[in-house]
Design a protein around this motif. Structure first.
Motif, short mmCIF file in Angstrom:
data_model
loop_
_atom_site.label_atom_id
_atom_site.label_comp_id
_atom_site.label_asym_id
_atom_site.label_seq_id
_atom_site.Cartn_x
_atom_site.Cartn_y
_atom_site.Cartn_z
N UNK A 10 0.84 -1.21 0.00
CA UNK A 10 0.00 0.00 0.00
C UNK A 10 0.87 1.25 0.00
N UNK A 11 1.96 1.23 0.75
CA UNK A 11 2.91 2.34 0.78
C UNK A 11 3.52 2.55 -0.61
N UNK A 12 3.89 1.46 -1.28
CA UNK A 12 4.50 1.56 -2.60
C UNK A 12 3.52 2.15 -3.62
N UNK A 13 2.29 1.70 -3.58
CA UNK A 13 1.28 2.23 -4.51
C UNK A 13 1.06 3.71 -4.24
N UNK A 14 1.03 4.11 -2.98
CA UNK A 14 0.87 5.51 -2.62
C UNK A 14 2.03 6.35 -3.15
N UNK A 15 3.25 5.86 -3.00
CA UNK A 15 4.44 6.57 -3.49
C UNK A 15 4.39 6.74 -5.01
#
Length: 98
Positions: free
Chosen positions: A71-76
């Motif tokens: 989820x963090x990667x998609x947000x970035x």
């Protein structure tokens, strides 16, 4: 400015169309303007915590993470893309998210 007030147009089937954006293919300014326009892409990507690999006009942005951090990667990736949309529009038919 050197190029202010210049216009470009194309003719197709007898109809003239004005070119509002971009550089004509084969223009001597094309490579220089592309380099200037994309010079800071790697810095923008790095500021968003991503890595960049670019060959000619084919940039790839990526991030390594564990499944728990997806989820963090998609947000970035989304934040970086939102920032770059104001500078460089992606061709949706040639863009993939894996």
């Amino acid at each position: 400015m050197f190029l202010s007030g210049c216009t470009q147009q194309t003719a197709y089937n007898g109809q003239l169309s004005y070119i509002l954006f971009g550089v004509p293919q084969g223009s001597v300014l094309g490579p220089v303007l592309y380099s200037l326009y994309t010079a800071e892409l790697a810095h923008i990507v790095a500021r968003h915590g991503l890595l960049c690999y670019q060959y000619a006009d084919d940039p790839q942005y990526y991030i390594s993470m564990t499944v728990d951090d997806s989820a963090f990667a998609v947000d970035r990736l989304a934040m970086c893309q939102a920032y770059m949309d104001s500078r460089l529009r992606l061709n949706p038919t040639k863009t993939q998210v894996i």
